[in-house]
Design a protein around this motif. Structure first.
Motif, PDB file in Angstrom:
ATOM      1  N   HIS A  30      59.324 -26.021 -27.963  1.00  0.00           N
ATOM      2  CA  HIS A  30      58.932 -27.246 -27.250  1.00  0.00           C
ATOM      3  C   HIS A  30      58.032 -26.914 -26.064  1.00  0.00           C
ATOM      4  N   THR A  31      58.393 -25.866 -25.321  1.00  0.00           N
ATOM      5  CA  THR A  31      57.622 -25.491 -24.129  1.00  0.00           C
ATOM      6  C   THR A  31      56.208 -25.073 -24.486  1.00  0.00           C
ATOM      7  N   ILE A  32      56.070 -24.248 -25.519  1.00  0.00           N
ATOM      8  CA  ILE A  32      54.744 -23.764 -25.919  1.00  0.00           C
ATOM      9  C   ILE A  32      53.878 -24.912 -26.436  1.00  0.00           C
ATOM     10  N   LEU A  33      54.465 -25.810 -27.211  1.00  0.00           N
ATOM     11  CA  LEU A  33      53.697 -26.962 -27.708  1.00  0.00           C
ATOM     12  C   LEU A  33      53.184 -27.809 -26.550  1.00  0.00           C
ATOM     13  N   TYR A  34      53.992 -27.918 -25.507  1.00  0.00           N
ATOM     14  CA  TYR A  34      53.563 -28.672 -24.325  1.00  0.00           C
ATOM     15  C   TYR A  34      52.465 -27.931 -23.571  1.00  0.00           C
ATOM     16  N   GLU A  35      52.704 -26.650 -23.279  1.00  0.00           N
ATOM     17  CA  GLU A  35      51.770 -25.880 -22.465  1.00  0.00           C
ATOM     18  C   GLU A  35      50.419 -25.704 -23.154  1.00  0.00           C
ATOM     19  N   THR A  81      68.394  -9.709 -41.401  1.00  0.00           N
ATOM     20  CA  THR A  81      67.157  -9.239 -42.034  1.00  0.00           C
ATOM     21  C   THR A  81      65.906  -9.450 -41.191  1.00  0.00           C
ATOM     22  N   ILE A  82      65.986 -10.230 -40.110  1.00  0.00           N
ATOM     23  CA  ILE A  82      64.784 -10.596 -39.361  1.00  0.00           C
ATOM     24  C   ILE A  82      64.443  -9.545 -38.318  1.00  0.00           C
ATOM     25  N   SER A  83      63.170  -9.172 -38.282  1.00  0.00           N
ATOM     26  CA  SER A  83      62.655  -8.258 -37.266  1.00  0.00           C
ATOM     27  C   SER A  83      61.962  -9.027 -36.138  1.00  0.00           C
ATOM     28  N   ARG A  84      61.186 -10.058 -36.493  1.00  0.00           N
ATOM     29  CA  ARG A  84      60.451 -10.847 -35.505  1.00  0.00           C
ATOM     30  C   ARG A  84      60.389 -12.301 -35.948  1.00  0.00           C
ATOM     31  N   THR A  85      60.334 -13.169 -34.971  1.00  0.00           N
ATOM     32  CA  THR A  85      60.064 -14.584 -35.207  1.00  0.00           C
ATOM     33  C   THR A  85      58.819 -14.946 -34.413  1.00  0.00           C
ATOM     34  N   SER A  86      57.896 -15.681 -35.021  1.00  0.00           N
ATOM     35  CA  SER A  86      56.626 -15.983 -34.363  1.00  0.00           C
ATOM     36  C   SER A  86      56.293 -17.459 -34.476  1.00  0.00           C
ATOM     37  N   LEU A  87      55.735 -17.990 -33.401  1.00  0.00           N
ATOM     38  CA  LEU A  87      55.126 -19.314 -33.431  1.00  0.00           C
ATOM     39  C   LEU A  87      53.625 -19.098 -33.497  1.00  0.00           C
ATOM     40  N   ILE A  88      52.994 -19.571 -34.580  1.00  0.00           N
ATOM     41  CA  ILE A  88      51.574 -19.337 -34.813  1.00  0.00           C
ATOM     42  C   ILE A  88      50.828 -20.653 -34.674  1.00  0.00           C
ATOM     43  N   ILE A  89      49.754 -20.640 -33.900  1.00  0.00           N
ATOM     44  CA  ILE A  89      48.915 -21.820 -33.707  1.00  0.00           C
ATOM     45  C   ILE A  89      47.620 -21.626 -34.481  1.00  0.00           C
ATOM     46  N   HIS A  95      42.639 -21.221 -39.271  1.00  0.00           N
ATOM     47  CA  HIS A  95      42.580 -19.820 -38.861  1.00  0.00           C
ATOM     48  C   HIS A  95      43.564 -19.596 -37.714  1.00  0.00           C
ATOM     49  N   PRO A  96      44.402 -18.553 -37.787  1.00  0.00           N
ATOM     50  CA  PRO A  96      45.352 -18.290 -36.697  1.00  0.00           C
ATOM     51  C   PRO A  96      44.622 -17.958 -35.401  1.00  0.00           C
ATOM     52  N   LEU A  97      44.961 -18.668 -34.338  1.00  0.00           N
ATOM     53  CA  LEU A  97      44.318 -18.458 -33.041  1.00  0.00           C
ATOM     54  C   LEU A  97      45.245 -17.750 -32.057  1.00  0.00           C
ATOM     55  N   GLU A  98      46.525 -18.114 -32.072  1.00  0.00           N
ATOM     56  CA  GLU A  98      47.506 -17.511 -31.161  1.00  0.00           C
ATOM     57  C   GLU A  98      48.808 -17.276 -31.902  1.00  0.00           C
ATOM     58  N   ARG A  99      49.458 -16.166 -31.546  1.00  0.00           N
ATOM     59  CA  ARG A  99      50.756 -15.844 -32.146  1.00  0.00           C
ATOM     60  C   ARG A  99      51.724 -15.462 -31.030  1.00  0.00           C
ATOM     61  N   ALA A 177      57.193 -18.599 -37.993  1.00  0.00           N
ATOM     62  CA  ALA A 177      57.191 -17.510 -38.972  1.00  0.00           C
ATOM     63  C   ALA A 177      58.276 -16.501 -38.667  1.00  0.00           C
ATOM     64  N   ILE A 178      58.765 -15.817 -39.711  1.00  0.00           N
ATOM     65  CA  ILE A 178      59.661 -14.684 -39.525  1.00  0.00           C
ATOM     66  C   ILE A 178      59.091 -13.479 -40.247  1.00  0.00           C
ATOM     67  N   GLU A 179      59.304 -12.310 -39.676  1.00  0.00           N
ATOM     68  CA  GLU A 179      58.981 -11.040 -40.324  1.00  0.00           C
ATOM     69  C   GLU A 179      60.292 -10.316 -40.571  1.00  0.00           C
ATOM     70  N   LEU A 180      60.461  -9.812 -41.781  1.00  0.00           N
ATOM     71  CA  LEU A 180      61.715  -9.186 -42.168  1.00  0.00           C
ATOM     72  C   LEU A 180      61.650  -7.675 -41.992  1.00  0.00           C
ATOM     73  N   HIS A 181      62.822  -7.066 -41.794  1.00  0.00           N
ATOM     74  CA  HIS A 181      62.888  -5.615 -41.688  1.00  0.00           C
ATOM     75  C   HIS A 181      62.320  -4.979 -42.949  1.00  0.00           C
ATOM     76  N   ASP A 182      61.718  -3.807 -42.793  1.00  0.00           N
ATOM     77  CA  ASP A 182      61.177  -3.136 -43.961  1.00  0.00           C
ATOM     78  C   ASP A 182      62.301  -2.449 -44.732  1.00  0.00           C
ATOM     79  N   ARG A 183      61.933  -1.794 -45.828  1.00  0.00           N
ATOM     80  CA  ARG A 183      62.932  -1.248 -46.746  1.00  0.00           C
ATOM     81  C   ARG A 183      63.667  -0.033 -46.206  1.00  0.00           C
ATOM     82  N   SER A 184      63.202   0.528 -45.080  1.00  0.00           N
ATOM     83  CA  SER A 184      63.831   1.746 -44.559  1.00  0.00           C
ATOM     84  C   SER A 184      64.951   1.458 -43.568  1.00  0.00           C
TER      85      SER A 184
END
Length: 326
Positions: A30-35, A81-89, A95-99, A177-184
């Motif tokens: 919510h904060t990022i969408l506002y800012e 399983t999640i390594s990262r969560t991202s909000l992509i604009i 075209h992705p401008l900000e992550r 978006a989410i990025e998952l841990h790799d196989r290692s």
């Protein structure tokens, strides 16, 4: 003195860690969408969270979309399983401008059936190795009030650092978006926490575009990444793949398109939009088992997207003047 004062809430199990992250993520979106001006500022209400002033979009469909997307993230987090969560604009031309990246790669690795088991956080100041007849010393559960004070500091930093980003073109859209841990990646007792893309059955996740999938040397596939269809500044709450639908980037060769073998004359698009032209660190949060890093990546094509939007705006204004003159 109340019982809550005597026994303040603590981060004592993995489910509590996940719940705190998802509550924080909801406020952060919510904060990022506002800012960043994704929706008109008049569509946001003033609120307080973590004893800090924040903004919340008041449109029911936007709130429902964010709630559903964060719930989908929570379900995957509880699997470990999640390594990262991202909000992509995204720009109007997609075209992705900000992550905005929230890295939870250092969260505890806990099997799903032990999410309520008390966490033992090793004491870094304890003598090493411990006596043979004693278990390793651990830290007491971390108080939530201390975690929330770090969230306050993070939101304060977020507001000031976002002001240093270059402006976005109008009519941008967003996605979670989410990025998952790799196989290692393996946890205690050899438990495999490698992320398998949740693409089967009635899962809300769908494969994301190759440009947002990290490369793995030799194969072109590394961490899996998942994203939600973002709602644009027109049609509040609509999503790219249906109401509240979440998208996932493929991994381990499933639902990811090409398996990384590039045909002659073809250049892989994997990772094209990752590691943008500029990275802005925001803050790290360390609160017992809750360890998170947050940063922003600006895409290389952001300036061109702004210029293109300005050209289109001027052309539209010129066309309108010609109609009036005619």
């Amino acid at each position: 003195m109340t019982p809550s004062t005597l026994n303040p809430p603590v981060l004592d199990n993995y489910r509590a860690v996940v719940a705190e992250f998802c509550e924080f993520l909801t406020v952060a979106v919510h904060t990022i969408l506002y800012e960043r001006g994704i929706y008109p500022r008049t569509s946001f209400l003033s609120a307080r969270k973590y004893n800090y002033p924040v903004r919340q979009n008041r449109h029911p469909k936007v709130c429902k979309w964010i709630q559903d997307a964060v719930a989908a993230v929570q379900a995957e987090l509880l699997k470990g399983t999640i390594s990262r969560t991202s909000l992509i604009i995204y720009s109007p031309s997609s075209h992705p401008l900000e992550r905005f990246v929230f890295s939870t790669a250092h969260f505890p690795r806990v099997p799903r059936n032990e999410a309520l088991t008390p966490l033992d956080v090793p004491d870094p100041d304890a003598p090493s190795p411990p006596p043979a007849d004693q278990p390793p010393p651990t830290l007491p559960p971390y108080p939530l009030i201390d975690l929330h004070s770090q969230f306050r500091a993070l939101f304060a930093r977020l507001s000031t650092r976002l002001a240093t980003l270059s402006p976005l073109p109008p009519d941008c859209s967003f996605t979670l978006a989410i990025e998952l841990h790799d196989r290692s990646v393996r946890g205690p007792d050899g438990v495999d926490f490698a992320g398998q893309p949740p693409l089967s059955g009635n899962s809300p996740w769908v494969a994301a575009e190759p440009g947002l999938q990290p490369r793995e040397e030799g194969e072109g596939l590394g961490e899996s990444s998942a994203e939600t269809g973002g709602s644009s500044s027109h049609g509040l709450g609509s999503s790219g793949g249906g109401s509240g639908e979440v998208e996932v980037e493929g991994g381990s060769g499933q639902g990811a398109g090409s398996a990384g073998k590039e045909s002659e004359g073809y250049v892989s698009q994997k990772g094209k939009y990752l590691r943008g032209g500029r990275t802005v660190p925001l803050r790290s949060v360390e609160a017992g088992p809750f360890v998170m890093e947050v940063w922003v990546e600006e895409g290389r094509g952001k300036a061109e997207a702004v210029r293109e939007a300005e050209r289109e705006r001027q052309l539209m204004m010129g066309g309108g003047e010609e109609e009036e003159g005619g």
